[in-house]
Design a protein around this motif. Structure first.
Motif, PDB file in Angstrom:
ATOM      1  N   THR A 254      -3.765  -5.588  -1.969  1.00 33.48           N
ATOM      2  CA  THR A 254      -4.396  -4.720  -0.973  1.00 33.48           C
ATOM      3  C   THR A 254      -5.834  -4.536  -1.420  1.00 33.48           C
ATOM      4  OG1 THR A 254      -2.282  -3.599  -0.784  1.00 33.48           O
ATOM      5  CG2 THR A 254      -4.172  -2.499   0.216  1.00 33.48           C
ATOM      6  N   SER A 255      -6.788  -4.993  -0.597  1.00 29.47           N
ATOM      7  CA  SER A 255      -8.193  -4.864  -0.994  1.00 29.47           C
ATOM      8  C   SER A 255      -8.673  -3.427  -0.843  1.00 29.47           C
ATOM      9  CB  SER A 255      -9.099  -5.811  -0.194  1.00 29.47           C
ATOM     10  OG  SER A 255      -8.442  -6.426   0.838  1.00 29.47           O
TER      11      SER A 255
ATOM     12  N   ARG B 120       0.141 -11.063  -3.354  1.00 29.15           N
ATOM     13  CA  ARG B 120      -0.174 -10.182  -2.206  1.00 29.15           C
ATOM     14  C   ARG B 120      -0.917  -8.969  -2.747  1.00 29.15           C
ATOM     15  NH1 ARG B 120       4.042 -12.987  -0.999  1.00 29.15           N
ATOM     16  NH2 ARG B 120       4.275 -13.633   1.166  1.00 29.15           N
TER      17      ARG B 120
ATOM     18  N   GLY C 245      -8.235  -1.477   2.175  1.00 28.37           N
ATOM     19  CA  GLY C 245      -6.864  -1.223   2.618  1.00 28.37           C
ATOM     20  C   GLY C 245      -6.198  -2.425   3.279  1.00 28.37           C
ATOM     21  N   GLU C 246      -6.954  -3.535   3.376  1.00 29.01           N
ATOM     22  CA  GLU C 246      -6.409  -4.723   4.039  1.00 29.01           C
ATOM     23  C   GLU C 246      -5.507  -5.505   3.072  1.00 29.01           C
ATOM     24  OE1 GLU C 246      -8.043  -8.837   5.848  1.00 29.01           O
ATOM     25  OE2 GLU C 246      -9.524  -7.248   5.571  1.00 29.01           O
ATOM     26  N   LYS C 247      -4.320  -5.917   3.572  1.00 26.20           N
ATOM     27  CA  LYS C 247      -3.422  -6.709   2.727  1.00 26.20           C
ATOM     28  C   LYS C 247      -3.763  -8.188   2.894  1.00 26.20           C
ATOM     29  CE  LYS C 247       0.755  -3.846   2.591  1.00 26.20           C
ATOM     30  NZ  LYS C 247       0.038  -2.603   2.460  1.00 26.20           N
TER      31      LYS C 247
END
Ligand code: NAD
Length: 293
Positions: free
Chosen positions: A235-236, A233, A239-241
């Motif tokens: 976080t790009s 998992r 800010g997207e997980k």
């Protein structure tokens, strides 16, 4: 992208559909396979996995009973629950969701599950039987990975395979299944020296490490089959997980012959194989009553 995408979601859907039909036939004898799922503690990923497994089981007609237990549970209490499930005639499969809290000895717990109900294939009896070719329940993730490899190439005898990661639940059984299928197998791990060059020799690459982007395009032999078991998992930068595997997918897909995505590769197949194992466990354990009925 040069590589063919190996679609684990589609294959899992097909296997689940076939299994559902078999479960319906079994139900006419009054038998509904039942999977007990034991979850200790509040690891969010484990809760998600348990929900997915229960939902998938119900969708094919397999009953599930979830035992969600406090993180502080004493090991003795967990062993007592497993003993009750071992003796329960209605329970066909027992799944202990890993990881367990640190104060619990995972080896003790996995050894406590009756081998006939060990649908994860982790009990030493099942491991021993599998390794010696005497049968044994096959762990779900490596079993799913083998199904995916078969969709690309039915006969893999004589191919060079590498398994990166040597855990008891993925890497080691995966290596054993590839060996049984006639591959020449290298098992690599954290201490392996010169991994990129070793990996580049392999026709089949299975990665089960838990490090996003570990396997780069230059590690892959052109045309190789790449099976990415990793689930990370991240976080790009925006800010997207999201979930990613252990392979740098975009670049690796430019070199590999076929590759699994994450998500949508090994994950759904692991669940499909869990359901297959539960069905088979129900059939084996209740064979006498099915014949009598
Ligand atoms: P683990 O932590 O038990 O084992 C990791 C292995 O990776 C070890 O053998 C270690 O030696 C090796 N390793 C670590 N760093 C390395 C490196 N830099 N180079 C080479 N080897 C290295 O993990 P596990 O339980 O086998 O799981 C591995 C991954 O697979 C995790 O991301 C996990 O979430 C995922 N997983 C996915 C499924 C699924 O259904 N898709 C099922 C089980 C596990």
């Amino acid at each position: 992208m040069a590589a063919a995408l190996i679609d684990g979601t589609a294959l899992a859907r097909r296997l689940n559909g076939e299994l559902k039909a078999k479960v319906e036939v079994l139900a006419t004898t009054g038998i509904v396979p039942c999977l007990a799922v034991v979850l200790v503690g509040d690891d969010p990923a484990s809760h998600t996995y348990v929900r997915s497994k229960s939902r998938a089981a119900r969708a094919v007609g397999i009953a599930t009973v979830e035992h969600r237990l406090d993180a502080q549970l004493a090991e003795a209490e967990l062993l007592a629950l497993i003993e009750r499930l071992n003796r329960d005639p209605e329970t066909d499969g027992i799944l202990i969701q890993l990881p367990l809290p640190k104060h619990i000895d995972v080896t003790n717990v996995l050894k406590a599950v009756h081998p006939a109900k060990d649908v994860d294939g982790f009990h030493p009896t099942n491991v021993g039987e599998r390794v010696t070719g005497a049968g044994g329940i096959i762990p779900c993730t490596p079993m799913g990975a083998m199904f995916l490899i078969e969709t690309v190439r039915a006969n893999i005898e004589g191919l060079d395979a590498i398994v990166i990661g040597m855990s008891n639940i993925v890497g080691k059984p995966m290596a054993d299944l590839l060996l049984s299928a006639g591959c020449t197998v290298t098992v690599a791990h954290i201490k392996t020296v010169g991994l990129p060059a070793i990996c580049r020799r392999a026709d089949i690459v299975v990665v089960a490490v838990g490090k996003p982007g570990l396997v780069r395009a230059e590690w892959i032999k052109p045309g190789a089959i790449v099976i990415d078991v990793g689930i990370n998992r991240i976080t790009s930068s925006d800010g997207e997980k999201r979930l990613v595997g252990d392979v740098a997918f975009e670049e690796a897909a430019g070199v590999a012959g076929a590759i699994t995505p994450v998500p949508g590769g090994v994950g759904p197949m692991t669940i499909a194989c869990l359901l297959l194992n539960t069905f088979e466990a129900a059939i084996s354990r209740r064979a006498a009553s099915i014949r009598a009925g």
